[in-house]
Design a protein around this motif. Structure first.
Motif, mmCIF file in Angstrom:
data_model
loop_
_atom_site.group_PDB
_atom_site.id
_atom_site.type_symbol
_atom_site.label_atom_id
_atom_site.label_comp_id
_atom_site.label_asym_id
_atom_site.label_seq_id
_atom_site.Cartn_x
_atom_site.Cartn_y
_atom_site.Cartn_z
ATOM 1 N N MET A 1 0.814 -1.194 0.000
ATOM 2 C CA MET A 1 0.000 0.000 0.000
ATOM 3 C C MET A 1 0.855 1.254 0.000
ATOM 4 S SD MET A 1 -3.532 -0.511 0.799
ATOM 5 C CE MET A 1 -4.361 -2.034 0.958
ATOM 6 N N SER A 2 2.136 1.140 0.229
ATOM 7 C CA SER A 2 2.983 2.325 0.279
ATOM 8 C C SER A 2 3.140 2.971 -1.090
ATOM 9 C CB SER A 2 4.356 1.972 0.859
ATOM 10 O OG SER A 2 4.985 1.033 0.016
ATOM 11 N N ASP A 3 2.830 2.247 -2.175
ATOM 12 C CA ASP A 3 2.967 2.808 -3.511
ATOM 13 C C ASP A 3 1.751 3.636 -3.927
ATOM 14 O OD1 ASP A 3 1.454 0.481 -3.522
ATOM 15 O OD2 ASP A 3 1.970 -0.009 -5.582
ATOM 16 N N LEU A 4 0.754 3.744 -3.053
ATOM 17 C CA LEU A 4 -0.421 4.547 -3.355
ATOM 18 C C LEU A 4 -0.120 6.029 -3.132
ATOM 19 C CD1 LEU A 4 -3.200 2.415 -1.647
ATOM 20 C CD2 LEU A 4 -2.663 2.545 -4.084
ATOM 21 N N ASN A 5 -0.788 6.873 -3.886
ATOM 22 C CA ASN A 5 -0.631 8.317 -3.749
ATOM 23 C C ASN A 5 -1.697 8.831 -2.776
ATOM 24 O OD1 ASN A 5 0.072 10.978 -4.126
ATOM 25 N ND2 ASN A 5 -1.066 11.182 -6.032
ATOM 26 N N TRP A 6 -1.360 8.854 -1.483
ATOM 27 C CA TRP A 6 -2.306 9.266 -0.453
ATOM 28 C C TRP A 6 -2.447 10.777 -0.455
ATOM 29 C CZ3 TRP A 6 -5.288 5.818 1.852
ATOM 30 C CH2 TRP A 6 -4.869 4.489 1.894
ATOM 31 N N ARG A 7 -3.694 11.247 -0.388
ATOM 32 C CA ARG A 7 -3.974 12.677 -0.338
ATOM 33 C C ARG A 7 -4.776 12.968 0.914
ATOM 34 N NH1 ARG A 7 -6.262 14.955 -5.737
ATOM 35 N NH2 ARG A 7 -5.915 16.800 -4.492
ATOM 36 N N LYS A 8 -4.349 14.003 1.638
ATOM 37 C CA LYS A 8 -5.039 14.380 2.870
ATOM 38 C C LYS A 8 -6.284 15.201 2.531
ATOM 39 C CE LYS A 8 -3.377 17.458 5.799
ATOM 40 N NZ LYS A 8 -2.688 18.119 6.905
ATOM 41 N N SER A 9 -7.353 14.918 3.230
ATOM 42 C CA SER A 9 -8.589 15.668 3.044
ATOM 43 C C SER A 9 -8.355 17.140 3.338
ATOM 44 C CB SER A 9 -9.668 15.126 3.983
ATOM 45 O OG SER A 9 -10.766 16.012 4.028
ATOM 46 N N SER A 10 -8.952 18.004 2.545
ATOM 47 C CA SER A 10 -8.814 19.446 2.768
ATOM 48 C C SER A 10 -9.533 19.885 4.048
ATOM 49 C CB SER A 10 -9.369 20.223 1.571
ATOM 50 O OG SER A 10 -10.742 19.932 1.389
ATOM 51 N N TYR A 11 -10.396 19.035 4.589
ATOM 52 C CA TYR A 11 -11.086 19.350 5.833
ATOM 53 C C TYR A 11 -10.276 18.922 7.058
ATOM 54 C CZ TYR A 11 -15.209 20.496 3.132
ATOM 55 O OH TYR A 11 -16.087 21.075 2.258
ATOM 56 N N SER A 12 -9.196 18.201 6.864
ATOM 57 C CA SER A 12 -8.361 17.758 7.983
ATOM 58 C C SER A 12 -7.479 18.908 8.451
ATOM 59 C CB SER A 12 -7.478 16.584 7.559
ATOM 60 O OG SER A 12 -8.259 15.455 7.271
ATOM 61 N N SER A 13 -7.283 18.965 9.757
ATOM 62 C CA SER A 13 -6.429 20.014 10.313
ATOM 63 C C SER A 13 -4.960 19.620 10.173
ATOM 64 C CB SER A 13 -6.781 20.230 11.785
ATOM 65 O OG SER A 13 -6.471 19.069 12.524
ATOM 66 N N LEU B 1 -7.821 12.521 7.627
ATOM 67 C CA LEU B 1 -8.324 11.479 6.745
ATOM 68 C C LEU B 1 -7.556 11.541 5.433
ATOM 69 C CD1 LEU B 1 -10.481 9.296 6.155
ATOM 70 C CD2 LEU B 1 -11.870 11.128 5.182
ATOM 71 N N TYR B 2 -7.087 10.391 4.982
ATOM 72 C CA TYR B 2 -6.348 10.294 3.724
ATOM 73 C C TYR B 2 -7.100 9.374 2.773
ATOM 74 C CZ TYR B 2 -2.305 12.407 5.980
ATOM 75 O OH TYR B 2 -1.462 13.274 6.624
ATOM 76 N N LEU B 3 -7.072 9.718 1.492
ATOM 77 C CA LEU B 3 -7.696 8.909 0.453
ATOM 78 C C LEU B 3 -6.686 8.633 -0.646
ATOM 79 C CD1 LEU B 3 -10.131 11.119 1.368
ATOM 80 C CD2 LEU B 3 -11.343 9.518 -0.062
ATOM 81 N N ALA B 4 -6.854 7.485 -1.298
ATOM 82 C CA ALA B 4 -6.000 7.120 -2.433
ATOM 83 C C ALA B 4 -6.813 6.285 -3.409
ATOM 84 C CB ALA B 4 -4.779 6.326 -1.970
ATOM 85 N N SER C 1 -5.048 9.151 10.095
ATOM 86 C CA SER C 1 -3.654 9.388 10.450
ATOM 87 C C SER C 1 -3.221 8.675 11.724
ATOM 88 C CB SER C 1 -3.383 10.886 10.584
ATOM 89 O OG SER C 1 -4.222 11.458 11.571
ATOM 90 N N ASP C 2 -4.127 8.487 12.673
ATOM 91 C CA ASP C 2 -3.764 7.822 13.924
ATOM 92 C C ASP C 2 -3.512 6.327 13.762
ATOM 93 O OD1 ASP C 2 -3.981 10.243 15.192
ATOM 94 O OD2 ASP C 2 -5.941 9.840 16.060
ATOM 95 N N GLU C 3 -4.082 5.699 12.725
ATOM 96 C CA GLU C 3 -3.914 4.266 12.471
ATOM 97 C C GLU C 3 -3.683 4.049 10.975
ATOM 98 O OE1 GLU C 3 -5.128 1.372 14.601
ATOM 99 O OE2 GLU C 3 -5.976 2.450 16.288
ATOM 100 N N PRO C 4 -2.536 4.466 10.454
ATOM 101 C CA PRO C 4 -2.308 4.418 9.003
ATOM 102 C C PRO C 4 -2.256 3.016 8.407
ATOM 103 C CG PRO C 4 -0.311 5.046 10.158
ATOM 104 C CD PRO C 4 -1.404 5.027 11.176
#
Length: 65
Positions: free
Chosen positions: A1-13, A19-22, A34-37
């Motif tokens: 899963m490390s080869d995925l392009n994770w993007r952080k939600s614009s609503y996350s501080s 929250l990350y999505l890929a 983020s607390d349990e990647p």
């Protein structure tokens, strides 16, 4: 899963609880927090759209009362 392009939600501080999505190679959507990647939820674009629509429409508001 490390080869995925994770993007952080614009609503996350900038701190925790982000929250990350890929996009998966099979057109799936991967979500993680983020607390349990290492914990990853996999869904489809259609199911994610339906969930977001229902959240916006208040379908789950009764769960927080």
């Amino acid at each position: 899963m490390s080869d995925l392009n994770w993007r952080k939600s614009s609503y996350s501080s900038e701190s925790a609880n982000c929250l990350y999505l890929a996009a998966g190679p099979d057109r799936s959507i991967k979500l993680r927090e983020s607390d349990e990647p290492d914990v990853v939820i996999t869904t489809t674009p259609g199911k994610l759209r339906a969930l977001l629509r229902d959240i916006k429409e208040g379908e789950f508001d009764h769960l927080t009362r």
